[in-house]
Design an enzyme around this catalytic site. Structure first.
Site, PDB file in Angstrom:
ATOM      1  N   ARG A   6      -1.752  -3.014   4.530  1.00 27.86           N
ATOM      2  CA  ARG A   6      -0.373  -3.508   4.574  1.00 27.86           C
ATOM      3  C   ARG A   6      -0.125  -4.090   5.961  1.00 27.86           C
ATOM      4  NH1 ARG A   6       3.814   0.917   4.856  1.00 27.86           N
ATOM      5  NH2 ARG A   6       4.076   0.125   6.975  1.00 27.86           N
ATOM      6  N   HIS A  60       6.746  -1.590   5.843  1.00 23.26           N
ATOM      7  CA  HIS A  60       6.879  -1.207   4.434  1.00 23.26           C
ATOM      8  C   HIS A  60       7.840  -2.156   3.720  1.00 23.26           C
ATOM      9  CE1 HIS A  60       7.742   1.017   0.804  1.00 23.26           C
ATOM     10  NE2 HIS A  60       8.996   1.154   1.152  1.00 23.26           N
ATOM     11  N   TYR A 100       5.303   4.176  13.962  1.00 24.87           N
ATOM     12  CA  TYR A 100       4.298   5.155  13.520  1.00 24.87           C
ATOM     13  C   TYR A 100       2.880   4.598  13.440  1.00 24.87           C
ATOM     14  CZ  TYR A 100       5.589   2.759   9.153  1.00 24.87           C
ATOM     15  OH  TYR A 100       5.860   1.801   8.217  1.00 24.87           O
TER      16      TYR A 100
END
Lengths: 329, 352
Positions: B260, B264, B273
Site C-alpha cells: 500500500r 490507508h 506509524y
C-alpha cells in the site's frame, strides 16, 4: 403431508407453507443447520430435502455465514429461507443482516435486493438450555429496511410465512417455540398469504385493550376470559407484524376502550412495548383514561430453566396490571 | 507418528521488480501476448491517474474520504481482464482497475466516494450483478459464497471472484466463506490483497501464519501466493483459478502480495506509524514502472506513446470529473425511496 381436514400445529404449518412455496416457486431455497435430512431440530423443514435435494442446503455450522450466503443467493434472484436453529444463535449474523441484507436495495439504489426470510424459533418457556429462550425482536425492529413478523397460531404461521417468502425484501420471522405444538388448527393448504403489516383483533371488547404477540397471546386471551367473568370486556390484539406496527388497529381500539396494557416476553427497556406506548401516548392522548401499562420480561438476563417461569409475564402478573389500569377512573 | 497432511504454498512471479522475465510469456498457460501487456499497461496507467485525481478531489473538498489504490493497480487489472462478462465480481473497496474493466464508470466511482449511493447503481451490463463497494471487512466473502452457491444450484458455467485485504483475513467471515466454499466446492476465487498494512497494523501483527494463502489449506482448498505487482503472474494464475471455478473444479485462494504505497485513506497519515525508508524501498517494486520498463526494453513502448496515453487518460478522467461534479444531489425523497420495494407504513408516513 397432512390431509387438508386434519388439524396441524404451528410448526407443522411452517412446514406446510415451506412445502407449498417450494412446490410453486423453484427459486425458493431452504438453508440452515440440520435443515436437510434431519428436517430441522424442531422438524420445521421435514420432508423438504427428499423432494428438493438441490434446494435444501445443510450448511456448515456458522450463523454469519448462513446470513451472508442468503444475501449472495438472493442478489442472484433466488429466495432463501434461512433457518437459525435458535434465536439465541442469531447474533453472529447480526452484522450481515444489519449491514447488508437490510440495506442492499438502498445502497444500490434498487439495482440489487434481498428477498430473504430469516426464520428462527423464538422466546422462552420450554425449559431449554441457556441461550435458547430469548426474545430479541426489538433489536431487529430497530433496523431500517427489514420487516419483523411473529405468528401466534398455525393459520397465521402458514399465511404470514408465505407472505414473508413472497416479499421482495428481508423479513425476520420469529416462531414462538413455546406454542410450536401447543395448539392445532385446520390450515387449508391453499397457498393464500396473510398481509404482512396488519395486526389481528383476536377478540373484540370495549373496556380495555390488550396488545401482545407470539406465545404471550394465549396468556392474554386467558386474561380476557377471566375479565369476562367479571363482566369486563377486553379487546385482544395480536400485533403479528412487529415492524412495521399496524398503528391504526391499535389506535382504533384504544380510542374505544381508553385503556391499554401491552404484554411481551422481552425485557422492558427499549422493548417494542415502549414504541407502542409512545405512539399511543402521542396519537390517542385525549382518549386515554388510564396510563399505558406494560407487562414484560424483567430487565434481566434470560434465566436458565429453573427460574425461567419467574421471569416471564404470567396471567397473575398481567391480571394485576390490568386491574390496576381498570381501577383508574 | 504418521504424517497425515502435507502443506506447501507456492509463490508465483514471472516478471520481477527489475522487469526481468523468468519465463517466455508466450509459453505460459494461459499465455500472455505483447498486445495484452500493452492493454494491461494502459489500464494500470489510467487507473493510477484516476486514483491521483480522486485523492486531489478529496484534498480540495470536492469528494469524501477515499482509499487510494496506489501500488495495487496490477491486481485490479488482472482481475478485470481475467473475469468473463457473465462472471460476478465482489469487490472490497480498493479495486478501481477491476471495476473500470467491468464497465463501472469513473463517474460512478467518484459519486460513491463523493457520498452518494448512486455510485453503487452500476449501469454497465457487465457490472449489473456485481456487488457494490463493501466497507465492513470480509463480510463480502460470504456474499460471494452465496452468489457462487446460486451459480452452482443453477448449474451455470460462471465464476465469482471476491477481493479482501490482509486485515480481513483475521475476520470470522473470511474463514466461514472459505470453509463453505471448500465444503460445497463452489466456483469461487478469493483474492487476498496483501498490501502489508491494515491501517496502522502491519501484516506481521495480523497473524502468526507465515503466509495468508495457507489459511486456505485449513478450509481444504488450494492457496497460493502471487507477486501482486507482477501483472503477468497475476493474469496467468487468476485466469487458471477462474477457469477451474467455471469448470466446476472448486475454489482457490490467491494471496496477491503487494504494497500500500498510499495512506490507508485520505483520512489517514501513514507517517505516524510507517517508516519512510520502508515506503521508499517498496516503491522499487511498483507494478506500473516494472511493466513500463519491460515494454520499453522490448521496444513495445516509447515516450511518445506514453505522452499520448497520459493525455488521452487525462481527457477521459476530466470528462468523468465534470460529469461527477455536475451530477445533482438526489432529492430528499430518495432517502426514503429504496428501503423496501413498496414503502412500509412508517417510511411512507415519514416521507409525507
Amino acid at each position: 403431508m397432512t390431509s387438508p381436514s386434519a388439524p396441524i400445529t404451528l410448526v407443522e404449518a411452517v412446514n406446510q407453507a415451506l412445502h407449498y412455496e417450494m412446490s410453486q416457486d423453484k427459486d425458493v431455497i431452504v438453508l440452515g443447520e440440520d435443515v436437510g435430512i434431519n428436517g430441522g431440530v424442531f422438524r420445521a423443514t421435514i420432508g423438504l430435502h427428499e423432494k428438493y435435494p438441490d434446494r435444501v442446503l445443510d450448511t456448515p455450522l456458522a450463523e454469519s455465514m448462513i446470513a451472508g450466503l442468503s444475501i449472495g443467493l438472493s442478489v442472484q434472484g433466488l429466495k432463501p429461507v434461512a433457518e437459525f436453529q435458535f434465536e439465541g444463535f442469531i447474533y453472529p449474523a447480526f452484522n450481515q443482516i444489519i449491514s447488508h441484507a437490510s440495506r442492499m436495495r438502498n445502497r444500490t439504489r434498487g439495482r440489487l435486493h434481498c428477498p430473504i426470510v430469516f426464520r428462527a424459533p423464538f422466546g422462552g418457556g420450554i425449559h431449554a438450555p441457556e441461550h435458547h429462550s430469548e426474545s430479541p425482536e426489538a433489536f431487529f425492529a430497530h433496523i431500517p429496511g427489514i420487516r419483523v413478523v411473529i405468528p401466534s397460531s398455525p393459520a397465521k404461521a402458514y399465511g404470514l410465512l408465505l407472505a414473508a417468502i413472497r416479499d421482495p425484501d428481508p423479513v425476520v420471522f420469529f416462531e414462538p417455540k413455546r406454542i410450536y405444538r401447543k395448539i392445532k388448527q385446520i390450515v387449508p393448504d391453499h397457498g393464500k398469504a396473510l398481509p404482512l403489516d396488519k395486526a389481528f383483533v383476536l377478540k373484540a371488547g370495549h373496556d380495555i385493550t390488550l396488545v401482545s404477540w407470539g406465545a404471550m397471546v394465549y396468556e392474554t386471551l386467558e386474561c380476557a376470559k377471566l375479565l369476562a367473568q367479571e363482566n369486563i370486556s377486553a379487546e385482544v390484539i395480536d400485533l403479528a407484524s412487529i415492524k412495521p406496527i399496524d398503528k391504526q388497529t391499535i389506535f382504533d381500539s384504544v380510542r374505544k376502550t381508553g385503556r391499554l396494557v401491552i404484554i411481551h416476553e422481552a425485557p422492558r427497556t427499549c422493548g417494542v412495548g415502549a414504541e407502542i406506548a409512545a405512539l399511543v401516548a402521542q396519537h390517542c392522548f385525549h382518549d386515554l383514561t388510564a396510563p399505558i401499562t406494560r407487562v414484560t420480561g424483567y430487565d434481566i438476563i434470560v434465566p436458565y430453566a429453573q427460574l425461567e417461569k419467574e421471569a416471564m409475564p404470567s396471567v397473575e402478573k398481567m391480571m394485576a396490571a390490568i386491574k390496576q389500569t381498570l381501577e383508574i377512573l | 507418528m504418521v504424517k497425515v497432511n502435507n502443506a506447501e504454498i507456492e509463490y508465483y512471479q514471472y516478471l520481477n521488480a527489475d522487469a526481468v522475465a523468468s519465463v517466455d510469456f508466450s509459453t505460459l498457460h494461459p499465455s500472455v501476448s505483447h498486445e495484452q501487456l500493452l492493454d494491461y499497461y494502459r489500464t494500470m496507467v489510467s487507473t493510477r491517474l484516476f486514483d491521483a485525481k480522486a485523492v486531489s478531489l478529496q484534498r480540495t473538498g470536492q469528494m469524501g474520504t477515499y482509499p487510494s489504490c496506489l501500488g495495487q493497480e496490477a491486481i485490479g487489472t488482472a482481475i478485470g481482464y481475467g473475469l468473463h462478462p457473465e462472471d460476478v465480481f465482489v469487490t472490497y473497496y480498493r479495486d478501481i482497475a477491476a471495476q473500470l474493466l467491468r464497465g463501472v464508470t469513473m463517474t460512478e466511482i467518484m459519486l460513491y466516494w463523493g457520498g452518494s449511493e448512486q455510485g453503487n447503481n452500476y449501469q454497465a451490463s457487465m457490472a449489473l450483478q456485481d456487488l457494490p463497494h463493501c466497507v465492513p471487512m470480509a463480510s463480502q466473502c460470504l456474499h460471494a459464497a452465496g452468489v457462487a452457491s446460486a451459480i452452482k444450484i443453477r448449474q451455470q458455467k460462471r465464476a465469482v471472484l471476491v477481493t479482501c485485504g490482509d486485515g480481513a483475513t483475521s475476520e470470522g467471515d473470511f474463514y466461514e466463506a472459505m470453509n463453505v466454499a471448500g465444503t460445497w466446492h463452489l466456483p469461487l476465487v478469493f483474492v487476498v490483497i496483501n498490501n502489508q498494512w491494515a491501517i496502522s497494523v502491519p501484516r506481521s501483527h495480523q497473524t502468526a501464519a507465515k503466509t495468508l494463502a495457507q489459511k486456505a489449506l485449513a478450509a481444504g482448498i488450494p492457496g497460493e501466493q502471487v507477486d501482486g505487482n507482477d501483472v503477468v503472474a497475476l493474469q496467468t494464475r487468476l485466469s487458471l483459478a477462474l477457469e477451474k471455478a467455471r469448470n466446476g473444479e472448486g475454489p482457490t485462494v490467491i494471496e496477491a502480495i503487494t504494497y500500500r504505497m498510499a495512506d490507508h485513506t485520505t483520512a489517514d497519515d501513514a507517517s505516524r506509524y510507517r517508516d519512510k525508508k520502508e515506503l521508499d524501498s517498496m516503491k522499487k517494486t511498483c507494478p506500473v514502472a516494472r511493466l513500463k520498463k519491460y515494454l520499453e526494453s522490448h521496444q513495445l513502448w516509447s515516450e511518445e506513446k506514453e505522452n499520448q496515453l497520459l493525455q488521452s487518460s487525462a481527457e477521459k478522467i476530466n470528462q468523468a470529473v465534470k460529469a461527477y461534479l455536475e451530477t445533482p444531489v438526489e432529492s430528499v425523497e430518495s432517502l426514503f425511496a429504496f428501503h423496501t420495494a413498496v414503502p412500509t407504513l412508517n417510511i411512507s408516513e415519514e416521507l409525507s
